[in-house]
Design an enzyme around this catalytic site. Structure first.
Site, PDB file in Angstrom:
ATOM      1  N   LYS A   1      -9.788  -3.185   4.469  1.00 12.15           N
ATOM      2  CA  LYS A   1      -8.444  -3.142   5.044  1.00 12.15           C
ATOM      3  C   LYS A   1      -8.600  -2.816   6.525  1.00 12.15           C
ATOM      4  O   LYS A   1      -9.460  -1.997   6.897  1.00 12.15           O
ATOM      5  CB  LYS A   1      -7.636  -2.054   4.322  1.00 12.15           C
ATOM      6  CG  LYS A   1      -6.168  -1.972   4.708  1.00 12.15           C
ATOM      7  CD  LYS A   1      -5.453  -0.908   3.851  1.00 12.15           C
ATOM      8  CE  LYS A   1      -3.980  -0.806   4.163  1.00 12.15           C
ATOM      9  NZ  LYS A   1      -3.296   0.196   3.311  1.00 12.15           N
TER      10      LYS A   1
ATOM     11  N   SER B   1       0.832  -1.440   1.057  1.00 10.80           N
ATOM     12  CA  SER B   1       0.427  -2.035   2.313  1.00 10.80           C
ATOM     13  C   SER B   1      -0.933  -2.736   2.261  1.00 10.80           C
ATOM     14  O   SER B   1      -1.208  -3.572   3.118  1.00 10.80           O
ATOM     15  CB  SER B   1       0.375  -0.958   3.396  1.00 10.80           C
ATOM     16  OG  SER B   1      -0.607   0.018   3.080  1.00 10.80           O
TER      17      SER B   1
ATOM     18  N   SER C   1      -0.047   2.303  -1.911  1.00  7.79           N
ATOM     19  CA  SER C   1      -0.516   1.123  -1.166  1.00  7.79           C
ATOM     20  C   SER C   1      -1.774   0.455  -1.688  1.00  7.79           C
ATOM     21  O   SER C   1      -2.132  -0.618  -1.223  1.00  7.79           O
ATOM     22  CB  SER C   1      -0.713   1.486   0.309  1.00  7.79           C
ATOM     23  OG  SER C   1       0.529   1.500   0.965  1.00  7.79           O
TER      24      SER C   1
END
Lengths: 488, 94, 484
Positions: A79, A154, A178
């Site tokens: 990420k 996210s 997330s």
């Protein structure tokens, strides 16, 4: 079996038996990314050179008959909120568009040391604020199961990339769900470890007391393998807990006999899609059939978790994001004086959701409101933790849906509060610092449903055991999005 | 109304955000709906509850006073929007 | 009507001292002063995205030490908080500090102004990180179109010591500051190098009508870095406030800045400035739990503090004044103590330490810490005088030679044949010569002018190049002059 669908064990076996090379493997995944990512849009950057360099190093070791580690020579993606030395780290924000960290996050360093092959950095909601990746400062990632739907967030890029088989595994971060929510939406396994198990050093902070890094994988076993590599005490993170790390793969036994699983009634209330509820009910039934002891229980303060979170997280974020001011790194707007520079830099550099949370958090901490909002929320946080402490005196784990619905259409949730509600089952876990895992539990109208298991602090092993037993008795994890399978 | 437009404007100053009139109006409305939702916390009696700032119960996490490598000046300034003579350069302060 | 008939001043001071650690408070960068700009920095103190602080244990040790030296209670539970405000010298735009639970509370120190003793309360002392340094393109911050930022000082550990508003005169303020800085210096908490900004003061002052027991509205002037600046600033600010009050005006509670060049304070108010620090517990750092064992361990490392040292020096024979002068500078006091081990006449020793040696070191741009003359060597020199082997005058040239060569006094005296002439036979010859060649002075003495003897002694000293024992010369001269 296609390489891109292979488990980590299988990929490792291919390498050590010289049935393939790391270069070959890496190229297969890079090619797959190139073909698929124009649709999926999971990647913010593809680090082909870095990947091939590591692959060459692994191949040299293999050629010299040196032993390699389980993750060595195998691609992954991070990420884009985990710092990578010399490689752009944007956190999904225009304000960090050109930021190149001069240092590695601890997880990055651990993976580098394991010889893992970094294929790229993944899309996310800006500063990890959001549940769809629609808040990314660059573009929205698509759900591999249905390109018109969101992948969740996210860590949407982290979930979509694994789901689309672009990489064998990825890391995400979880502040209020997330990792678990996008894992559920994309039909992969996502673990949010106990707060303090994985170092946060080098993870661009959103809400420091809630953030935690964890793996997203195709299978439970893969997940345990990756956790082995990234968990552990880090002296650079004061909140990292000194802890004797077990080998998490040792917990993977297909046996839940006598396991006490609680079903918290607050996680099955209003707002839960009946179709999702049905899938989870089947899963519960299955556990019962496998010999687990199932019992309903209550966490009376759960309804307060959402408002508590939406005070604490924005408050911490308002302070954590104050550093993006255009002074020493990141985007800077042209201005004649500092005040103007601050205001313009931040106005132009941040997106709407980030600004909204900064505003909310700044207000919650401001003079005259601190007690009513922030302090109150911290006290309610104590009550929520105590609720969990109470049920864990009777249960080994709790079971719930990961999300109230399956992945929805892009653009569907425009009201912030409505979007926040999608995290209702995941948020309480972060407030209490607990570990939780989301695993594929079935489908509703062709979209994956995630089941969440929650346990006590540092009880990841038990979560893996329970998740593994379920996975071995079902085929949900074997389902592959049609899009992912079109090539190779 | 939990928060007035004027308060929202004050918060934009504290947070160093330049917002348009339209954004201020929009945020005023959205922050109000979130804060009204958060109002439910007031129902709970928390007088005797101590606040939780950390999810883990640790204390005295300390390091020894040993010098570690610093960055070079070049590395330190590598992301600077503007640098000169080894300094980060910023516009007029007051 | 004079100022002092009308108003009483009420003053409190916040003192920031940079603590004497090798590394910064939250990272391993060096705290060394004077490095090239932006070279003592790392991702942590630059506040890069993703970094986390880890507390330096030595900072806690020194804070406890300072607290004990200032008679504070050491909190068994304390924590860090974030103080949020925007300024380009603060990379994270928050300062990690301690808000409601500081490490030290409720202490005091004693000052002595014109023989009047007074206790000044210390509200609290807390740990925090220092900010960076701004270098303005123009003369001052207001006339600069841009500024440079150097983060070398960012994250240097600070102890902020907050006094009670107990001071009622500028003299009291200065006495408090001198005593405080001395204590901190003695305790080894800071090097207290004011010229390097190791100690800075924020001064809060208000006026109130004499006899009133309510506080007036105060102003805070920030970042004063010398005692002299504090004095000048207070003189200005008190006058400014008094003038304003006399005109029926109102004091505005505000932060002001001191313009050293112009000698005035200026308001830092700006319409953009909205002070609301939004303190909240630092989520990246965990609380500190300090038990009595830890405190006692630190207490054992506390050296003798200035007040105790002054008392001890008086007990071994120094005047209050000498004791104060000796203790005013720790390296001097340490030097004195070591020399006293071997030379027990405290008064003579004090004269040499604060007089000749101090002057010599000053002239040579040296210091007591770097002095090539050791305390033992000074004691050796003084013993030679005491035994009558050299005169005080000779000693003054010997000490200079000691400085230049590093040799012991005895060696120099021997090498250069400087041993004092006390032999009466030898001196008698010279005295007779002096008497015969100075008939006027002889006559003056005999006519009752006692002073004249001094001149004659001087002539003998001159003739012997200072080696004559002045006591013996004096005695012999008187005998001879009376005989005649």
């Amino acid at each position: 079996m296609k390489v891109i669908n292979s488990s980590l064990d299988e990929l490792h076996r291919l390498l050590i038996h010289k049935e393939t090379t790391s270069i070959e493997l890496t190229k297969i995944f890079l090619d797959h990314i190139k073909k698929k990512d124009s649709d999926i849009k999971a990647f913010i950057s593809i680090t082909e050179d870095v990947a091939l360099q590591q692959a060459v190093a692994t191949d040299k070791k293999l050629a010299a008959n040196e032993e390699i580690g389980i993750l060595e020579g195998i691609p992954l993606a991070l990420k884009d909120n985990m710092c990578t030395k010399g490689i752009g780290t944007t956190c999904g924000s225009r304000i960090l568009k050109d930021f190149v960290p001069p240092y590695d996050a601890t997880v990055t360093e651990l993976l580098r040391e394991s010889g893992a092959v970094l294929a790229g950095k993944l899309n996310m909601d800006e500063f990890a604020m959001g549940s769809t990746t629609e808040n990314s400062g660059f573009f929205t990632t698509s759900n591999p199961w249905d390109l018109t739907r969101v992948p969740g967030g996210s860590s949407g890029g982290s979930a979509a990339s694994v789901s689309a088989r672009e990489v064998p595994y990825s890391l995400g971060s979880d502040t209020g769900g997330s990792i678990r929510q996008p894992a559920a939406f994309c039909g992969v396994v996502g673990l949010k470890p106990t707060y303090g198990l994985v170092s946060r050093y080098g993870l661009v902070a959103f809400a420091s007391s809630l953030d935690q890094i964890g793996p997203l994988t195709k299978t439970v076993r893969d997940n345990a393998i990756v956790l082995n590599a990234i968990a552990g005490h880090d002296p650079k993170d004061s909140t990292s807990v000194p802890f004797n790390k077990p080998d998490y793969t040792h917990f993977l036994e297909n046996n839940v006999k006598g396991l006490r699983i609680g079903v918290p009634r607050e996680f099955f209330g209003q707002g839960l899609d009946p179709a999702v509820e049905k899938v989870i009910a089947q899963a519960i039934k299955m556990y019962e059939n496998m010999g687990a002891v199932i019992e309903e229980c209550s966490l009376p303060h759960m309804e307060y978790a959402m408002p508590t979170y939406y005070i604490i997280a924005p408050a911490e974020c308002s302070s954590n994001l104050a550093r993006y001011d255009g002074v020493s790194y990141g985007f800077r707007a042209e201005a004649d004086d500092m005040i103007e520079m601050y205001k313009k830099t931040r106005a132009e550099g941040f997106g709407q959701e980030v600004k909204r949370r900064i505003m909310l958090g700044t207000y919650a901490l401001s003079s005259g409101y601190y007690d009513a909002y922030y302090l109150k929320a911290q006290k309610v946080r104590t009550l929520i933790k105590e609720d969990f402490d109470n049920v864990f005196s009777r249960f080994d784990a709790l079971i719930s849906p990961t999300t109230p619905t399956v992945a929805y259409k892009m653009g569907e949730k425009s009201d912030p509060l409505a979007m926040y509600m999608g995290d209702v089952y995941t948020i309480p876990v972060n407030l209490a610092g607990l570990p939780a895992i989301s695993i594929p539990a079935g489908f509703v109208e062709g979209m994956p449903v995630g089941m969440q298991l929650i346990s006590k602090h540092f009880n990841e092993g038990l979560l893996y055991r329970a998740a593994y037993a379920f996975e071995q008795s079902t085929d949900h994890h074997k389902a592959i999005p049609a899009l992912a399978g079109e090539v190779d | 109304m939990k928060i007035s437009k004027k308060e929202v404007e004050h918060v934009t100053l504290l947070a160093r955000l330049e917002l348009t009139e339209e954004e201020v109006n929009q945020y005023t409305e959205q922050l109000n709906s979130i804060l009204e939702y958060a109002e439910m916390l007031q129902k709970l009696d928390t007088d005797k509850v101590s606040p939780t700032a950390h999810a883990v119960q640790l204390f005295n996490v300390l390091r020894t006073d040993e010098v570690k490598n610093s960055l070079s000046q070049q590395e330190a300034l590598s992301n600077a929007p503007e640098a000169e003579d080894g300094y980060f350069r910023v516009p007029r302060i007051v | 009507m004079g100022f002092s008939d009308k108003y009483e001043i009420v003053c409190g001071v916040e003192t920031h001292v940079e603590m004497l650690t090798k590394t910064k408070i939250f990272c391993g960068c060096s705290t060394e002063f004077g490095g090239e700009q932006n070279t003592h920095v790392c991702p942590v103190c630059l506040g890069l995205p993703g970094v986390l602080p880890v507390l330096n244990k030595e900072v806690v040790n020194l804070a406890i030490k300072a607290g004990l030296a200032l008679n504070c209670e050491i909190a068994d539970f304390s924590k860090f908080d974030r103080k949020n405000y925007y300024y380009p010298d603060l990379p994270k735009n928050y300062q990690t500090s301690q808000y409601d639970l500081p490490i030290c509370k409720g202490g005091w120190l004693e000052i002595n102004v014109n023989g009047q003793k007074k206790t000044i309360g210390i509200t609290r002392a807390h740990m925090e990180e220092d900010a960076g340094k701004l270098v303005h393109s123009g003369e001052t911050i207001t006339t600069s179109h841009s500024s440079g930022v150097d983060y070398n000082r960012t994250g240097v550990p600070l102890l902020e010591i907050v006094s009670e508003p107990d001071m009622r005169s500028i003299d009291e303020v200065l006495a408090y500051l001198e005593e405080l800085v001395q204590i901190i210096d003695y305790a080894g908490v800071s090097d207290c190098k004011m010229e390097q900004g190791s100690v800075r003061f924020d001064v809060n002052v208000s006026l109130r009508p004499l006899g009133s027991n309510q506080f007036g509205t105060r102003t805070e002037t920030k970042n004063l870095n010398s005692f002299n600046s504090v004095r000048r600033c207070l003189e200005y600010e008190i006058e400014r406030q008094a003038d304003l009050l006399d005109e029926g005006g109102q004091i505005i509670q505000e932060t002001r800045t001191w313009d050293e060049g112009k000698g005035i304070t200026l308001s830092l108010r700006s319409k953009e400035e909205a002070h609301d620090y939004r303190y909240f517990p630092e989520p990246d750092l965990l609380p500190l739990v300090i038990d009595s064992e830890w405190i006692e361990r630190i207490r054992k490392t506390l050296p003798e503090l200035p007040s105790a040292k002054r008392e001890r020096l008086q007990s071994i024979g120094l005047s209050e004044y000498d004791a104060k002068v000796i203790t005013s500078w720790k390296p001097m006091a340490d030097f004195f103590d070591k020399a006293w081990e071997e030379f027990k006449d405290a008064k003579i020793l004090a004269n040499w330490v604060t007089g000749d040696l101090s002057g010599l070191l000053n002239a040579k741009n040296s210091s007591f810490e770097e002095s090539p003359i050791t305390p033992q060597q000074l004691a050796g020199l003084l013993k030679l005088i005491q035994k009558g082997e050299i005169s005080g005058k000779i000693a003054k040239s010997v000490i200079e030679e000691m400085y230049n060569t590093g040799k012991d006094a005895e060696v120099i005296v021997k090498e250069k044949g400087l041993v004092q002439i006390s032999d009466e036979g030898e001196l008698e010859k010279i005295i007779m010569e002096v008497i015969s060649s100075n008939p006027k002075s002889v006559a003056d003495y005999q006519a009752g002018k006692e002073n004249a003897i001094g001149f004659l002694v001087g002539q003998v000293m001159k003739a012997t190049k200072g080696q004559a024992n002045p006591g013996v010369v004096n005695k012999l001269l008187r005998e001879k002059l009376t005989d005649n």
